[in-house]
Design an enzyme around this catalytic site. Structure first.
Site, PDB file in Angstrom:
ATOM      1  N   LYS A  70       0.875  -1.185   0.000  1.00  0.00           N
ATOM      2  CA  LYS A  70       0.000   0.000   0.000  1.00  0.00           C
ATOM      3  C   LYS A  70       0.907   1.229   0.000  1.00  0.00           C
ATOM      4  O   LYS A  70       1.228   1.793   1.039  1.00  0.00           O
ATOM      5  CB  LYS A  70      -0.908  -0.037   1.235  1.00  0.00           C
ATOM      6  CG  LYS A  70      -2.038   0.979   1.226  1.00  0.00           C
ATOM      7  CD  LYS A  70      -2.999   0.714   2.372  1.00  0.00           C
ATOM      8  CE  LYS A  70      -3.985   1.852   2.579  1.00  0.00           C
ATOM      9  NZ  LYS A  70      -4.891   2.088   1.435  1.00  0.00           N
TER      10      LYS A  70
HETATM   11  N1  PMP Z   1      -7.901  -1.528  -2.557  1.00  0.00           N
HETATM   12  C1  PMP Z   1      -7.344  -0.302  -2.490  1.00  0.00           C
HETATM   13  C2  PMP Z   1      -6.654   0.241  -3.683  1.00  0.00           C
HETATM   14  C3  PMP Z   1      -7.426   0.432  -1.289  1.00  0.00           C
HETATM   15  O1  PMP Z   1      -6.893   1.652  -1.216  1.00  0.00           O
HETATM   16  C4  PMP Z   1      -8.109  -0.109  -0.181  1.00  0.00           C
HETATM   17  C5  PMP Z   1      -8.215   0.675   1.085  1.00  0.00           C
HETATM   18  N2  PMP Z   1      -7.094   0.479   1.904  1.00  0.00           N
HETATM   19  C6  PMP Z   1      -8.678  -1.386  -0.307  1.00  0.00           C
HETATM   20  C7  PMP Z   1      -8.545  -2.070  -1.512  1.00  0.00           C
HETATM   21  C8  PMP Z   1      -9.390  -2.032   0.841  1.00  0.00           C
HETATM   22  O2  PMP Z   1      -8.475  -2.421   1.845  1.00  0.00           O
HETATM   23  P1  PMP Z   1      -8.881  -2.442   3.369  1.00  0.00           P
HETATM   24  O3  PMP Z   1     -10.115  -3.255   3.483  1.00  0.00           O
HETATM   25  O4  PMP Z   1      -7.722  -3.060   4.058  1.00  0.00           O
HETATM   26  O5  PMP Z   1      -9.104  -1.026   3.772  1.00  0.00           O
END
Ligand code: PMP
Length: 256
Positions: A135
């Site tokens: 991320k």
């Molecule tokens: N995909 C992307 C590109 C994101 O930015 C997020 C948000 N973090 C998610 C999926 C969902 O991840 P999470 O459930 O861990 O927030």
């Protein structure tokens, strides 16, 4: 600093976490998993973080106690700061911050109604280019293109396809579809972030006995699905009402 490595080259990894406020008191949702993903993202980019997962969790808990804001959104960020101006990141210092602030529903719709979305003309970052499992701030340049295109065309969000044309994810959400009662979501190989909400939904579905399959999903599945929804820390679980102006199922939130 304007000449920091992160400002010039996007060298950051971060997290988005929610703290809820149930009657038992403030509760951070899956704190360890989020801080582990932060360290995993840093590892991919060869960033040494001076804190362990548990130290980061403790720091986050202390921050919330001091700031006293709950429910809230929490943003830990690891970045390469002010050092050398060139692309080589090794001579720029690593900095770690955690911020928290109030944040309501992200996609701005009540969950019963669902959101209207489009398939983006932008492709999600391809494998072996920018790593989707990390991320990183830089990945969100791609997300911004997806999000802006959706907004200017009147949609709440865009769904990007991967380099092969399979459904990948939204600009900040994983995507699920229901077809013949089976819950489908893209596997990690389709350039998706390993979402922690995605993982929670998969776990809950398995516990409820709903069949779940992680498989490559063709675009047209969105148009003929019985149900579709986004998952994400910011979006939580948000129903998708239509894709490209084609209603998903009956255009209302379904049983799953
Ligand atoms: N995909 C992307 C590109 C994101 O930015 C997020 C948000 N973090 C998610 C999926 C969902 O991840 P999470 O459930 O861990 O927030």
């Amino acid at each position: 600093h304007v000449m920091s490595h992160v400002v010039n080259y996007g060298s950051s990894v971060f997290e988005g976490i929610r703290c809820y406020n149930p009657p038992s008191g403030p509760a951070i949702f899956r704190a360890q998993e989020h801080m582990q993903r932060l360290l995993d993202s840093a590892k991919v980019y060869r960033i040494d973080v001076d804190f362990s997962r548990d130290e980061l969790v403790t720091g986050m808990v202390e921050l919330l106690k001091h700031n006293g804001v709950a429910p809230c959104y929490i943003r830990p960020i690891v970045l390469r700061g002010y050092g050398e101006a060139g692309v080589n990141p090794f001579n720029s210092p690593t900095e770690v911050y955690i911020c928290n602030y109030p944040w309501g529903k992200y996609l701005g719709s009540d969950a019963e109604q669902g959101v209207d979305v489009c398939v983006s003309s932008w492709t999600r970052i391809a494998p072996n280019t920018l790593p989707a499992m990390a991320k990183s701030g830089a990945n969100y340049m791609n997300s911004q293109l997806i999000k802006m295109e959706a907004i200017v065309n009147g949609y709440a969000e865009g769904i990007a396809l991967d380099a092969e044309g399979y459904i990948s994810e939204g600009s900040g959400e994983n995507v699920f579809v229901v077809r013949n009662g089976v819950l489908l979501t893209a596997p990690l190989g389709n350039s998706v972030l390993p979402g922690i909400t995605r993982d929670s939904v998969l776990q809950i579905a398995r516990e409820l006995g709903i069949p779940v399959v992680e498989q490559g999903i063709p675009r047209e599945m969105l148009y003929i699905a019985e149900e579709a929804f986004f998952t994400g820390t910011a979006a939580e679980v948000t129903a998708i009402r239509s894709v490209d102006k084609i209603s998903v199922g009956k255009g209302v939130m379904g049983p799953i």
